[in-house]
Design a protein around this motif. Structure first.
Motif, PDB file in Angstrom:
ATOM      1  N   GLU A   1       0.864  -1.193   0.000  1.00 47.92           N
ATOM      2  CA  GLU A   1       0.000   0.000   0.000  1.00 47.92           C
ATOM      3  C   GLU A   1       0.893   1.234   0.000  1.00 47.92           C
ATOM      4  O   GLU A   1       1.789   1.360   0.835  1.00 47.92           O
ATOM      5  CB  GLU A   1      -0.894  -0.027   1.254  1.00 47.92           C
TER       6      GLU A   1
ATOM      7  N   ASP B   1      -0.091   4.448   0.384  1.00 53.03           N
ATOM      8  CA  ASP B   1      -0.478   5.479   1.353  1.00 53.03           C
ATOM      9  C   ASP B   1       0.048   5.065   2.724  1.00 53.03           C
ATOM     10  O   ASP B   1      -0.470   4.126   3.337  1.00 53.03           O
ATOM     11  CB  ASP B   1      -2.005   5.632   1.374  1.00 53.03           C
TER      12      ASP B   1
ATOM     13  N   PHE C   1       0.026   6.325   5.794  1.00 50.90           N
ATOM     14  CA  PHE C   1      -0.837   6.381   6.969  1.00 50.90           C
ATOM     15  C   PHE C   1      -1.843   5.241   6.930  1.00 50.90           C
ATOM     16  O   PHE C   1      -2.107   4.592   7.948  1.00 50.90           O
ATOM     17  CB  PHE C   1      -1.544   7.731   7.040  1.00 50.90           C
ATOM     18  N   PHE C   2      -2.397   4.982   5.740  1.00 52.95           N
ATOM     19  CA  PHE C   2      -3.379   3.901   5.624  1.00 52.95           C
ATOM     20  C   PHE C   2      -2.720   2.553   5.918  1.00 52.95           C
ATOM     21  O   PHE C   2      -3.280   1.717   6.629  1.00 52.95           O
ATOM     22  CB  PHE C   2      -3.997   3.906   4.225  1.00 52.95           C
TER      23      PHE C   2
ATOM     24  N   THR D   1      -2.182   2.197   9.574  1.00 54.94           N
ATOM     25  CA  THR D   1      -3.453   1.961  10.267  1.00 54.94           C
ATOM     26  C   THR D   1      -3.855   0.499  10.162  1.00 54.94           C
ATOM     27  O   THR D   1      -4.294  -0.117  11.139  1.00 54.94           O
ATOM     28  CB  THR D   1      -4.564   2.851   9.678  1.00 54.94           C
ATOM     29  N   ILE D   2      -3.707  -0.051   8.962  1.00 59.26           N
ATOM     30  CA  ILE D   2      -4.013  -1.479   8.777  1.00 59.26           C
ATOM     31  C   ILE D   2      -3.078  -2.310   9.646  1.00 59.26           C
ATOM     32  O   ILE D   2      -3.495  -3.276  10.299  1.00 59.26           O
ATOM     33  CB  ILE D   2      -3.845  -1.907   7.305  1.00 59.26           C
TER      34      ILE D   2
END
Lengths: 226, 119
Positions: free
Chosen positions: B9, B11, B13-14, B17-18
């Protein structure tokens, strides 16, 4: 490439740009939402009332933006012919009844008035998405009202879907009607963009009418199939 | 990385978060920031599960899927993307993907229940 070919190609390029830009916006929006959801899991005793309210507002607005973006992307993809709209008869009474139940779970009092036999020919997934997005504007904006009247009726050759509620935005004309294309910004702007999505998918017309005392009626007139 | 979940991924931050979300359930999680990095990490150690974004710089998710297919790796792959085109979904399934989820349609706490069956 000739000028004619270039001018013909530009709308397709604009759509492709819109689709790609939209996808580019979706992930940061998703990350905002997921991050906020994780914040909510924090021991809430550590957060002040104002901080909790801020978190709720951020989450709500991120959800709404994400849904608006989804509607815009679907419209663009339909124009780009990478998504084919289906065509089914949707029983509006049953559909709106279910929508009212979902709205109730999100804290919105949705009063529905629809004839039992009224049907609309549309892509059921798109219609469902746009109507849910419309409601999300009310549920996820702290400043939005929580009471909405939703009705539908057949008038001649059109079906009118009418959404009536109290919304705060200025009237630009004094005759009780509003050119919705001139309204921008805030919760009302989001509602209108979603309503425009409905219009785009269903090839309808959109009219907003002031009912006085900051109450407005949003009417989507959808032509019946031949 | 036998019991590791690899997230591909771009991104940051994403992805983080995951990672936090999955680590709460006891998973070991690694992150690849683009398709090229994902391929390098997969070739070094095959993960137990790959969560794959499709739109990534350098090499996209489809390039990763093609590489996995060419190498005949057998670990499960789940797509986490915001591309909602039916053709993308079908193309991924043809390349051996187990599931295809739209990120913007999911909440953070919905991810683990959806992927744990593959881990």
């Amino acid at each position: 490439m000739s000028n004619h070919a270039l001018s013909s190609a530009k709308p397709a390029q604009d759509l492709r740009f819109l689709v790609l830009a939209g996808h580019g916006l979706q992930t940061p929006l998703s990350s905002i939402r997921w991050g906020v959801q994780r914040l909510r899991k924090t021991d809430t005793k550590q957060l002040s009332k104002q901080q909790k309210h801020l978190i709720d507002s951020i989450d709500g607005n991120a959800r709404t933006l994400s849904r608006v973006l989804s509607s815009m992307l679907l419209l663009a993809r339909n124009e780009e012919h990478t998504y084919t709209l289906g065509s089914d008869d949707i029983g509006l009474a049953g559909f709106f009844k279910q929508l009212a139940q979902e709205a109730k779970e999100e804290g919105i009092a949705l009063a529905v008035s629809v004839p039992a036999t009224l049907t609309l020919t549309a892509d059921p997934h798109m219609f469902s998405t746009v109507m849910e997005n419309l409601l999300s504007v009310f549920s996820e904006s702290a400043s939005a009202p929580k009471k909405v009247k939703l009705s539908a009726s057949r008038t001649g050759t059109d079906i009118h879907i009418v959404c009536e509620t109290a919304m705060e935005f200025p009237l630009l004309s004094g005759d009780g009607t509003q050119d919705v294309n001139k309204l921008v910004g805030g919760t009302s702007g989001l509602m209108l963009s979603l309503a425009h999505s409905l219009v785009g998918f269903l090839d309808g017309d959109l009219v907003m009418t002031s009912l006085g005392k900051d109450r407005y009626k949003l009417t989507v007139a959808i032509p019946l199939a031949d | 990385m036998a019991s590791t979940i690899l997230i591909a991924e771009d991104d940051s931050f994403f992805a983080e978060t995951i990672q936090l979300s999955l680590e709460e359930h006891g998973a070991t999680v690694k992150i690849a920031r683009n398709g090229e990095e994902a391929i390098e990490m997969i070739d070094k150690h095959q993960p137990a599960l790959l969560l794959l974004d499709l739109l990534m710089p350098k090499k996209d998710g489809f390039a990763v899927l093609m590489h996995v297919k060419d190498k005949k790796y057998s670990f499960p792959i789940v797509i986490l993307s915001n591309l909602s085109d039916e053709m993308d979904d079908e193309r991924c399934k043809e390349l051996g993907v187990k599931d295809y989820y739209i990120k913007s349609d999911m909440d953070e706490d919905e991810l683990w229940p959806k992927i744990k069956k593959y881990f």
